[in-house]
Design an enzyme around this catalytic site. Structure first.
Site, PDB file in Angstrom:
ATOM      1  N   GLU A 148      38.100  30.472  27.467  1.00  0.00           N
ATOM      2  CA  GLU A 148      39.109  31.049  28.435  1.00  0.00           C
ATOM      3  C   GLU A 148      40.081  29.750  28.024  1.00  0.00           C
ATOM      4  OE1 GLU A 148      40.857  30.726  31.948  1.00  0.00           O
ATOM      5  OE2 GLU A 148      38.853  30.315  33.151  1.00  0.00           O
ATOM      6  N   LYS A 165      34.324  30.464  43.637  1.00  0.00           N
ATOM      7  CA  LYS A 165      34.943  29.037  44.971  1.00  0.00           C
ATOM      8  C   LYS A 165      34.866  29.732  46.114  1.00  0.00           C
ATOM      9  CE  LYS A 165      37.414  26.062  42.325  1.00  0.00           C
ATOM     10  NZ  LYS A 165      37.245  27.185  41.145  1.00  0.00           N
TER      11      LYS A 165
HETATM   12  N1  PSU Z   1      38.906  29.472  38.893  1.00  0.00           N
HETATM   13  C1  PSU Z   1      39.086  28.559  38.664  1.00  0.00           C
HETATM   14  N2  PSU Z   1      39.121  27.672  37.578  1.00  0.00           N
HETATM   15  C2  PSU Z   1      40.594  28.432  36.630  1.00  0.00           C
HETATM   16  C3  PSU Z   1      40.433  29.541  36.970  1.00  0.00           C
HETATM   17  C4  PSU Z   1      40.056  29.915  38.557  1.00  0.00           C
HETATM   18  O1  PSU Z   1      37.665  27.309  38.988  1.00  0.00           O
HETATM   19  O2  PSU Z   1      40.748  27.606  35.735  1.00  0.00           O
HETATM   20  C5  PSU Z   1      41.761  30.854  37.138  1.00  0.00           C
HETATM   21  C6  PSU Z   1      40.858  31.688  35.591  1.00  0.00           C
HETATM   22  O3  PSU Z   1      40.895  31.747  34.098  1.00  0.00           O
HETATM   23  C7  PSU Z   1      40.852  32.919  35.980  1.00  0.00           C
HETATM   24  C8  PSU Z   1      42.163  32.855  36.214  1.00  0.00           C
HETATM   25  O4  PSU Z   1      40.636  33.838  34.926  1.00  0.00           O
HETATM   26  O5  PSU Z   1      42.335  31.524  37.687  1.00  0.00           O
HETATM   27  C9  PSU Z   1      41.797  34.054  37.615  1.00  0.00           C
HETATM   28  O6  PSU Z   1      43.657  33.818  38.245  1.00  0.00           O
HETATM   29  P1  PSU Z   1      44.157  34.555  39.353  1.00  0.00           P
HETATM   30  O7  PSU Z   1      43.161  34.250  40.440  1.00  0.00           O
HETATM   31  O8  PSU Z   1      45.844  35.320  39.425  1.00  0.00           O
HETATM   32  O9  PSU Z   1      43.384  36.378  38.768  1.00  0.00           O
END
Ligand code: PSU
Ligand code: MN
Length: 308
Positions: free
Chosen positions: A26, A160
């Site tokens: 990603e 996390k």
């Molecule tokens: N968690 C991490 N690092 C990240 C992300 C999440 O430890 O870079 C990023 C990923 O791309 C994940 C996104 O798909 O955040 C999720 O965002 P949201 O919580 O807004 O859906």
């Protein structure tokens, strides 16, 4: 239904045509997950880990309205330096493409694009999930609903504790997403090897994971698989240290009224600052560890597919 044009890197197109191992990666982790230049160094290192383990890396992103599957080093560098790119989950892709914008793709968008390209396995750090306080905020990542809708296997290091881990696991259960811990009975919590929750299943080799992918698809399941790969012992942070840091960052986000897609990038950046960079070092180590497992699994998957 016409499929969108995907710009496949030559090596990715060659590998896919031959049925060889490819690992999707990603790009929101590059644009919104880590600061420059650590983001660029990590993106390069992760691609190298995939190669060292016998697979072709395919970093996925949107550049000037075109979906790219596999980037040149110059494109990777431009993405890592860019300040005006959107964080795109699956629902954002169409609008970004029409206005010829550029975007880092989240887990949900990357899963969707990987499926269109025919890539079965994808490595990242952590997936999004159900946020703490979701009963008030309704903040549940689209990564989870995409896992319920798209048959891509996602290798992560768990989620996390910026998230509510038990609720995230409940939501994935409802979405019919199998959760398989690699070499462990426990569901890992990203920076630490244990979350206090058990994983539903444990598999101990890339070959077993590849066989489970094939069986899951043959069952017509229609959902992704979440592989939870614990951070290596040597890189794990102490729960006492990181849990306090996370709690402080979450409280700050609430105080500042941070909402919607800004929440996760804000928390990641604050945790990095508050931990004096220790969270970033652990994050880099676990992403590489996930890329290695994804590549080995992709190799095993390609071998199994060729043998039938
Ligand atoms: N968690 C991490 N690092 C990240 C992300 C999440 O430890 O870079 C990023 C990923 O791309 C994940 C996104 O798909 O955040 C999720 O965002 P949201 O919580 O807004 O859906
Ligand atoms: Mn959210």
């Amino acid at each position: 239904m016409t499929k969108p044009d995907l710009k496949l890197a030559d090596e990715v197109a060659v590998a896919l045509a031959a049925g060889d191992a490819v690992v999707a990666l990603e790009s929101t982790i590059i644009t919104h997950g880590m600061p420059y230049p650590a983001n660029l160094e990590t993106a390069r290192a992760v691609e190298q880990v995939v190669r060292d383990n016998g697979a072709t890396p395919a970093t996925i992103t949107v550049i000037d309205g075109v979906i790219h599957v596999g980037l040149t080093d110059a494109q990777l560098e431009a993405l890592a330096r860019a300040k005006d790119v959107v964080k795109a989950s699956g629902r954002d892709l169409a609008a970004v493409m029409v206005r010829k914008g550029s975007a880092g793709t989240t887990v949900s968008a990357t899963m969707r694009i990987a499926e269109l390209a025919g890539i079965k396995i994808f490595a990242t750090g952590g997936v999004g999930g159900v946020h703490r306080g979701a009963e008030q905020s309704f903040d549940i990542s689209a990564d989870l609903t995409e896992l319920g809708a798209t048959g891509t296997t996602v290798v992560c290091a768990g989620v996390k504790s910026i998230l509510d881990i038990p609720k995230t696991l409940e939501f994935l259960e409802t979405q019919r997403v199998p959760i398989i811990a690699y070499g462990s009975d426990d569901f890992p919590a990203f920076f630490t090897r244990r979350s206090g929750e058990k994983a539903d299943h444990r598999l101990d080799t890339p070959e077993e994971i590849a066989a489970a992918m094939i069986a899951h698809e043959a069952l017509g399941s229609g959902t992704g698989i979440l592989i939870a790969n614990p951070i290596p012992e040597a890189d794990a942070l102490s729960p006492d240290f990181i849990d306090g840091t996370i709690a402080d960052a979450v409280a700050e986000a609430e105080r500042l009224g941070i909402q919607r897609k800004a929440v996760t990038p804000f928390l990641l950046a604050r945790i990095n600052e508050l931990s004096g960079g220790r969270s970033l070092t652990a994050n880099i180590a676990l992403v590489k560890n996930n890329a290695a497992l994804a590549a080995k699994t992709a190799v095993a998957h390609a071998r199994l597919k060729k043998s039938v």
